[in-house]
Motif scaffolding. Structure first.
Motif, short mmCIF file in Angstrom:
data_model
loop_
_atom_site.label_atom_id
_atom_site.label_comp_id
_atom_site.label_asym_id
_atom_site.label_seq_id
_atom_site.Cartn_x
_atom_site.Cartn_y
_atom_site.Cartn_z
N HIS A 91 1.15 -1.26 -0.37
CA HIS A 91 0.32 0.14 0.55
C HIS A 91 0.85 1.31 0.28
CE1 HIS A 91 -2.55 3.26 1.87
NE2 HIS A 91 -3.51 2.80 0.54
N CYS A 92 0.49 2.09 -1.07
CA CYS A 92 1.40 3.10 -1.34
C CYS A 92 1.01 4.31 -0.27
CB CYS A 92 1.43 3.53 -2.78
SG CYS A 92 2.57 4.88 -3.17
N ARG A 93 -0.29 5.09 -0.79
CA ARG A 93 -1.00 6.20 -0.35
C ARG A 93 -2.41 6.62 -0.67
NH1 ARG A 93 0.76 11.81 -2.23
NH2 ARG A 93 -0.86 12.38 -1.23
N SER A 94 -3.42 6.90 -0.06
CA SER A 94 -4.45 7.70 -0.05
C SER A 94 -4.71 8.42 -0.53
CB SER A 94 -4.93 6.92 1.16
OG SER A 94 -5.45 5.33 1.34
N LEU A 95 -5.63 8.69 -1.55
CA LEU A 95 -6.23 9.96 -2.46
C LEU A 95 -7.28 10.57 -1.64
CD1 LEU A 95 -4.57 9.65 -5.75
CD2 LEU A 95 -3.52 10.92 -3.77
N VAL A 96 -8.05 11.30 -1.85
CA VAL A 96 -9.98 10.53 -2.07
C VAL A 96 -10.58 11.86 -2.90
CG1 VAL A 96 -11.04 12.83 0.49
CG2 VAL A 96 -8.95 11.82 0.71
N TRP A 97 -11.56 10.97 -3.18
CA TRP A 97 -12.49 12.24 -3.78
C TRP A 97 -13.66 12.53 -2.52
CZ3 TRP A 97 -16.87 8.71 -7.11
CH2 TRP A 97 -17.98 9.67 -8.03
N HIS A 98 -13.63 14.33 -2.90
CA HIS A 98 -15.17 14.71 -2.07
C HIS A 98 -16.56 14.54 -3.32
CE1 HIS A 98 -16.86 18.30 0.11
NE2 HIS A 98 -17.87 17.00 -0.01
N ARG A 99 -17.69 13.84 -3.44
CA ARG A 99 -18.45 14.16 -3.34
C ARG A 99 -19.54 14.80 -3.40
NH1 ARG A 99 -20.75 7.68 -4.52
NH2 ARG A 99 -20.70 6.92 -2.19
#
Length: 218
Positions: A91-99
């Motif tokens: 696991h490298c990192r996490s991104l976030v999508w705000h909808r």
């Protein structure tokens, strides 16, 4: 006998109607996988009777690319599920999508308006120019327009794919092909697998329209 029900080749897009567990072993390696599994999109229990099927597909897909990006919820259980499904890549990192529009019936005092996008394997290199947070509006209108309960805005697909261009992209849960449209416009070769025939037909139509528009403005 082919392991898929239908195969549509629309220029540099190849779409399979079938079970990704059967299709994935027949495919060559790709450069990046970006996918939004159907955790709770109203599909029949026949297609995805248990999350175990999704876990198997994520595991098989992770063996096809050095980088895998998987959509998931912000719950602890959801994150644990994804990380346990992809065992061949770190696991490298996490991104976030705000909808801003959310149609989830899940209970809770806070809206389920954040989608975590987990990145496994090699991240894109280069000078960081993009935020790790992406916000969209109008997904309700897109859902009504496309006829899919949980469509992916094309601009979100571009945000995720652009650092990896012009690599080949695979989406083993392509749905209505929202994650494939922007990469196509950027000149990528894309591969999508979908189990639901209605979503597959919607996706084929969207890909055809995207290819047509790309030709007009080329």
């Amino acid at each position: 006998m082919n392991p898929w029900k239908r195969k549509e080749v629309i220029r540099n897009a190849t779409l399979y109607l079938g079970d990704a567990r059967d299709v994935l072993p027949t495919l060559d390696a790709v450069d990046v996988i970006i996918t939004d599994p159907p955790y709770s999109s109203g599909r029949s229990e026949v297609e995805f009777a248990a999350t175990g099927n999704i876990a198997v597909i994520l595991h098989l897909a992770s063996e096809k690319a050095p980088t895998v990006m998987v959509f998931g919820t912000s719950s602890g259980r959801g994150m644990e599920f994804i990380r346990s499904s992809i065992r061949s890549l770190p696991h490298c990192r996490s991104l976030v999508w705000h909808r801003n529009y959310v149609n989830s019936p899940a209970a809770g005092p806070w809206r389920w308006d954040l989608v975590m996008i987990h990145v496994f394997g090699k991240g894109a290199f280069g000078r960081p120019e993009r935020s790790s947070l992406f916000q969209t509006n109008g997904t309700q209108a897109l859902a009504n327009e496309v006829g899919h309960k949980a469509p992916i805005p094309a601009e979100l697909g571009q945000w995720l794919y652009e650092p990896f261009k012009p690599g080949t992209l695979l989406d083993p849960f392509c749905g209505s092909c929202g994650l494939l449209i922007a990469p196509l416009r950027l000149g990528a070769s894309v591969i999508g697998i979908e189990a639901d025939e209605n979503n597959f037909n919607i996706g084929c139509e969207r890909i055809e329209n995207a290819q047509r528009q790309t030709t007009l403005f080329a």
